[in-house]
Scaffold this motif. Structure first.
Motif, PDB file in Angstrom:
ATOM      1  N   HIS A 168       0.654  -1.272  -0.035  1.00 29.26           N
ATOM      2  CA  HIS A 168      -0.242  -0.084  -0.043  1.00 29.26           C
ATOM      3  C   HIS A 168       0.138   0.784   0.071  1.00 29.26           C
ATOM      4  O   HIS A 168       0.619   2.152  -0.929  1.00 29.26           O
ATOM      5  N   ALA A 169       1.860   1.072   0.677  1.00 28.92           N
ATOM      6  CA  ALA A 169       2.582   2.310   0.476  1.00 28.92           C
ATOM      7  C   ALA A 169       3.987   2.444  -0.166  1.00 28.92           C
ATOM      8  O   ALA A 169       4.232   3.155  -1.070  1.00 28.92           O
ATOM      9  N   LEU A 170       4.307   1.669  -1.089  1.00 29.34           N
ATOM     10  CA  LEU A 170       5.542   1.272  -1.849  1.00 29.34           C
ATOM     11  C   LEU A 170       4.889   1.504  -3.161  1.00 29.34           C
ATOM     12  O   LEU A 170       5.287   1.477  -4.054  1.00 29.34           O
ATOM     13  N   ALA A 171       3.732   0.535  -3.016  1.00 29.18           N
ATOM     14  CA  ALA A 171       2.902   0.007  -4.933  1.00 29.18           C
ATOM     15  C   ALA A 171       2.240   0.009  -4.736  1.00 29.18           C
ATOM     16  O   ALA A 171       0.902  -1.374  -5.210  1.00 29.18           O
ATOM     17  N   PRO A 172       1.634   1.027  -4.776  1.00 30.99           N
ATOM     18  CA  PRO A 172      -0.324   0.862  -4.707  1.00 30.99           C
ATOM     19  C   PRO A 172      -0.636   0.443  -5.771  1.00 30.99           C
ATOM     20  O   PRO A 172      -2.324  -0.279  -6.210  1.00 30.99           O
ATOM     21  N   GLN A 173      -0.408   0.387  -6.908  1.00 29.60           N
ATOM     22  CA  GLN A 173      -0.525   0.838  -8.450  1.00 29.60           C
ATOM     23  C   GLN A 173      -0.593  -1.405  -8.998  1.00 29.60           C
ATOM     24  O   GLN A 173      -1.582  -1.622  -8.858  1.00 29.60           O
ATOM     25  N   TRP A 174       0.281  -1.626  -7.988  1.00 27.24           N
ATOM     26  CA  TRP A 174      -0.555  -3.149  -7.835  1.00 27.24           C
ATOM     27  C   TRP A 174      -1.902  -3.734  -7.307  1.00 27.24           C
ATOM     28  O   TRP A 174      -2.200  -4.256  -7.699  1.00 27.24           O
ATOM     29  N   LEU A 230       1.688 -20.677   0.805  1.00 27.50           N
ATOM     30  CA  LEU A 230       1.489 -19.722  -0.955  1.00 27.50           C
ATOM     31  C   LEU A 230      -0.331 -19.879  -0.909  1.00 27.50           C
ATOM     32  O   LEU A 230      -0.602 -18.690  -1.802  1.00 27.50           O
ATOM     33  N   HIS A 231      -1.093 -20.758  -0.883  1.00 28.13           N
ATOM     34  CA  HIS A 231      -2.237 -21.294  -1.062  1.00 28.13           C
ATOM     35  C   HIS A 231      -2.951 -20.371   0.251  1.00 28.13           C
ATOM     36  O   HIS A 231      -4.082 -20.014  -0.300  1.00 28.13           O
ATOM     37  N   TYR A 232      -2.593 -20.174   0.421  1.00 35.60           N
ATOM     38  CA  TYR A 232      -2.618 -19.703   2.062  1.00 35.60           C
ATOM     39  C   TYR A 232      -2.527 -18.121   1.327  1.00 35.60           C
ATOM     40  O   TYR A 232      -4.161 -16.607   1.313  1.00 35.60           O
ATOM     41  N   VAL A 233      -1.898 -17.033   0.961  1.00 36.70           N
ATOM     42  CA  VAL A 233      -1.273 -16.217   0.509  1.00 36.70           C
ATOM     43  C   VAL A 233      -2.659 -15.591  -0.594  1.00 36.70           C
ATOM     44  O   VAL A 233      -2.859 -14.964  -0.652  1.00 36.70           O
ATOM     45  N   ILE A 234      -2.364 -16.626  -1.266  1.00 42.19           N
ATOM     46  CA  ILE A 234      -3.798 -16.565  -2.912  1.00 42.19           C
ATOM     47  C   ILE A 234      -4.601 -16.236  -2.232  1.00 42.19           C
ATOM     48  O   ILE A 234      -5.459 -15.206  -2.615  1.00 42.19           O
ATOM     49  N   TYR A 235      -5.162 -16.833  -1.596  1.00 41.03           N
ATOM     50  CA  TYR A 235      -7.244 -16.473  -0.630  1.00 41.03           C
ATOM     51  C   TYR A 235      -6.821 -15.526   0.261  1.00 41.03           C
ATOM     52  O   TYR A 235      -7.793 -14.578  -0.092  1.00 41.03           O
ATOM     53  N   PHE A 236      -5.858 -15.012   0.980  1.00 44.34           N
ATOM     54  CA  PHE A 236      -5.750 -13.433   1.522  1.00 44.34           C
ATOM     55  C   PHE A 236      -5.859 -12.569   0.015  1.00 44.34           C
ATOM     56  O   PHE A 236      -6.340 -11.607   0.269  1.00 44.34           O
ATOM     57  N   PHE A 237      -4.628 -12.719  -0.610  1.00 41.85           N
ATOM     58  CA  PHE A 237      -4.447 -11.403  -1.455  1.00 41.85           C
ATOM     59  C   PHE A 237      -6.263 -11.403  -2.546  1.00 41.85           C
ATOM     60  O   PHE A 237      -6.162 -10.477  -2.875  1.00 41.85           O
ATOM     61  N   ALA A 238      -6.852 -12.835  -2.728  1.00 44.18           N
ATOM     62  CA  ALA A 238      -8.446 -12.892  -3.229  1.00 44.18           C
ATOM     63  C   ALA A 238      -9.243 -11.538  -2.484  1.00 44.18           C
ATOM     64  O   ALA A 238     -10.270 -11.046  -2.801  1.00 44.18           O
ATOM     65  N   GLY A 239      -9.128 -12.281  -1.591  1.00 42.75           N
ATOM     66  CA  GLY A 239      -9.963 -11.678  -0.051  1.00 42.75           C
ATOM     67  C   GLY A 239     -10.032  -9.650  -0.807  1.00 42.75           C
ATOM     68  O   GLY A 239     -10.829  -9.402  -0.147  1.00 42.75           O
ATOM     69  N   PHE A 240      -8.553  -9.189  -0.516  1.00 42.73           N
ATOM     70  CA  PHE A 240      -8.094  -7.882  -0.285  1.00 42.73           C
ATOM     71  C   PHE A 240      -8.181  -7.546  -1.503  1.00 42.73           C
ATOM     72  O   PHE A 240      -8.751  -5.872  -1.890  1.00 42.73           O
ATOM     73  N   ALA A 241      -8.612  -8.273  -2.849  1.00 45.93           N
ATOM     74  CA  ALA A 241      -8.727  -7.488  -4.550  1.00 45.93           C
ATOM     75  C   ALA A 241     -10.097  -6.875  -4.006  1.00 45.93           C
ATOM     76  O   ALA A 241     -11.131  -6.474  -4.520  1.00 45.93           O
ATOM     77  N   VAL A 242     -11.049  -8.042  -3.148  1.00 49.25           N
ATOM     78  CA  VAL A 242     -12.626  -7.923  -3.306  1.00 49.25           C
ATOM     79  C   VAL A 242     -13.375  -6.808  -2.668  1.00 49.25           C
ATOM     80  O   VAL A 242     -13.999  -6.134  -3.212  1.00 49.25           O
ATOM     81  N   GLY A 243     -12.514  -7.211  -1.781  1.00 46.22           N
ATOM     82  CA  GLY A 243     -12.414  -5.817  -0.165  1.00 46.22           C
ATOM     83  C   GLY A 243     -11.935  -4.623  -0.523  1.00 46.22           C
ATOM     84  O   GLY A 243     -13.156  -3.244  -0.162  1.00 46.22           O
ATOM     85  N   ARG A 244     -11.140  -4.517  -1.671  1.00 48.25           N
ATOM     86  CA  ARG A 244     -10.837  -2.657  -2.494  1.00 48.25           C
ATOM     87  C   ARG A 244     -11.945  -2.205  -2.482  1.00 48.25           C
ATOM     88  O   ARG A 244     -12.156  -1.601  -3.406  1.00 48.25           O
ATOM     89  N   ARG A 245     -12.665  -3.458  -3.776  1.00 49.82           N
ATOM     90  CA  ARG A 245     -13.449  -3.402  -4.507  1.00 49.82           C
ATOM     91  C   ARG A 245     -15.002  -2.568  -3.875  1.00 49.82           C
ATOM     92  O   ARG A 245     -15.782  -1.416  -3.905  1.00 49.82           O
ATOM     93  N   GLY A 246     -14.961  -2.902  -2.169  1.00 51.12           N
ATOM     94  CA  GLY A 246     -16.137  -2.354  -2.093  1.00 51.12           C
ATOM     95  C   GLY A 246     -16.999  -4.391  -2.137  1.00 51.12           C
ATOM     96  O   GLY A 246     -17.727  -4.123  -3.189  1.00 51.12           O
ATOM     97  N   CYS A 247     -17.076  -4.047  -0.521  1.00 51.01           N
ATOM     98  CA  CYS A 247     -18.363  -5.583  -0.747  1.00 51.01           C
ATOM     99  C   CYS A 247     -19.537  -5.765  -0.743  1.00 51.01           C
ATOM    100  O   CYS A 247     -20.715  -6.523  -1.435  1.00 51.01           O
ATOM    101  N   ASP A 248     -20.495  -4.084  -0.631  1.00 53.30           N
ATOM    102  CA  ASP A 248     -21.643  -4.248  -1.349  1.00 53.30           C
ATOM    103  C   ASP A 248     -21.641  -3.323  -3.016  1.00 53.30           C
ATOM    104  O   ASP A 248     -22.404  -3.788  -4.250  1.00 53.30           O
ATOM    105  N   ARG A 249     -19.903  -3.975  -3.856  1.00 52.60           N
ATOM    106  CA  ARG A 249     -19.993  -3.947  -5.076  1.00 52.60           C
ATOM    107  C   ARG A 249     -19.062  -4.661  -5.787  1.00 52.60           C
ATOM    108  O   ARG A 249     -19.013  -5.104  -7.303  1.00 52.60           O
ATOM    109  N   GLY A 250     -18.790  -5.779  -5.452  1.00 50.24           N
ATOM    110  CA  GLY A 250     -17.732  -7.096  -5.384  1.00 50.24           C
ATOM    111  C   GLY A 250     -19.128  -8.012  -5.433  1.00 50.24           C
ATOM    112  O   GLY A 250     -19.659  -8.104  -4.815  1.00 50.24           O
TER     113      GLY A 250
END
Length: 403
Positions: A168-174, A230-250
């Protein structure tokens, strides 16, 4: 990104903590367990996962625990990631990380340092010739690791949260690109399932083949299941991606397509579990000694079974738990604290019931009800002593706890 509370996701937290306590309550009564308890002082120290072994058994608990082993922890990592973006946006990376240290790092040290040995003392007493506290402590310090019990989840969530804060601090574009990718699945839950399964396959199968599907390693209190990091990393950032959009939109909005197709995902979860179970049975009792083809088939069956099981529970809650309920609200609000302390009550109740003439189902119900009530009461008492927090969901220290 919205801050509006998604009521079904709050109810998911309540359901998840109920499953966690039920899962641990059932472990001594699995039909697949050996006749005698695992010795406390001998490798591979399987009492860490199965602290108490009772003579009462019921095969239904094997099915229940196996189903939860597939998807429950993955769901918890996804929920932890889901609520992270709102907290990062609100506080910034440094303040977020500092609070994570106090809300996750310090509780992990407390749980691992005090609650874990307190819980495992009961396990030690089941097989010990000298059941004294002094003898236990000597044996505990002689172990090659420091078992943390269920608290292992906390240090991994803390590490992933730290990674998210750094990005979030160093590579927000990712992170923005990750969110845009998640937007492709807003109306396509089956495509989300396929993508999650594919990524999980790449993360899980190679490690499962190199190590095993089950083995753990420990460095002090830091335990990790070798096939799943690594499986748990995938699930954490899958949740992060959905959450960043907002749960009422995703994809997880309460009126979305995932909720509408809950029955299809439930059917997929049951089918996936049966396939995984049948293939995994072929690798029993020794994964490393089974034919490589059997191991590969079982490893490949895990990712779709996990994704369908996780999404089916989310879909059911989104479809059927839309309304607020006083008990569910309280359970959800106290879920993190229940998670921290429930294991002590679970193991000591299981130990206390060893000599009771009662079937496995009856014992498990007593343990579940007693441990849930006791840990819930502790959680509520601690909550009453704490200053009020914002109702806006954040990343959830464990099981998606709001703050």
């Amino acid at each position: 990104m919205t801050s509006r509370v998604n009521v079904p996701l709050g109810n998911v937290r309540a359901v998840v903590i109920l499953i966690v306590v039920a899962f641990h309550s059932a472990l001594p009564y699995l039909a697949s367990q050996p006749a005698a308890p695992y010795p406390f002082d001998a490798a591979p120290y399987r009492w860490v996962a199965f602290p108490i072994i009772d003579h009462e058994r019921w095969f239904g608990f094997d099915l229940f625990c196996a189903f939860q082993d597939i998807s429950l922890m993955s769901l918890m990592f996804l929920l932890a990631g889901l609520f992270t973006p709102a907290s990062l946006e609100r506080k910034g990376s440094l303040a977020y990380w500092s609070e994570r240290w106090w809300r996750i790092g310090m509780p992990f040290l407390f749980a691992a340092g005090l609650l874990s040995p307190l819980a495992y003392f009961a396990s030690y007493r089941e097989t010990a010739a000298n059941p004294s506290l002094t003898a236990f402590w000597q044996q505990w310090l002689a172990l090659p690791m420091w078992p943390a019990g269920p608290a292992w989840f906390l240090w991994q969530v803390f590490l992933l949260g730290t990674l998210a804060a750094a990005m979030h601090a160093l590579a927000p574009q990712w992170l923005a690109a990750l969110s845009r990718q998640a937007g492709r699945f807003d109306e396509r839950p089956f495509a989300f399932f396929v993508t999650l399964t594919a990524l999980s396959t790449l993360a899980y199968v190679p490690l499962a083949m190199v190590f095993s599907a089950w083995d753990w390693t420990n460095l002090g209190p830091f335990g990790i299941q070798l096939s799943r990091p690594l499986h748990y990393v995938i699930y954490f950032f899958a949740g992060f991606a959905v959450g960043r959009r907002g749960c009422d939109r995703g994809i997880l909005r309460s009126d979305g397509p995932l909720a509408r197709y809950w029955l299809a995902f439930l059917a997929a979860a049951l089918a996936g579990f049966c396939v995984w179970g049948g293939l995994t049975f072929l690798t029993m009792p020794d994964w490393s000694a089974s034919p490589r083809l059997y191991r590969l088939a079982a490893a490949l069956a895990f990712p779709p079974a996990c994704a369908s099981g996780m999404l089916s529970l989310l879909a059911i809650c989104l479809r059927w738990l839309k309304a607020r309920d006083r008990l569910l609200d309280s359970l959800s609000a106290n879920a993190y604290r229940i998670y921290l302390v429930h294991y002590v009550f679970v193991i000591w109740l299981q130990y206390a019931l060893l000599g009771l003439t009662l079937g496995a189902i009856g014992k498990s119900i007593i343990v579940f009800a007693g441990a849930l009530a006791a840990s819930w009461a502790v959680g509520a008492a601690v909550s009453a002593l704490l200053p009020p927090r914002s109702a806006v969901p954040s990343e959830g220290a464990a099981v998606g706890q709001p703050q």
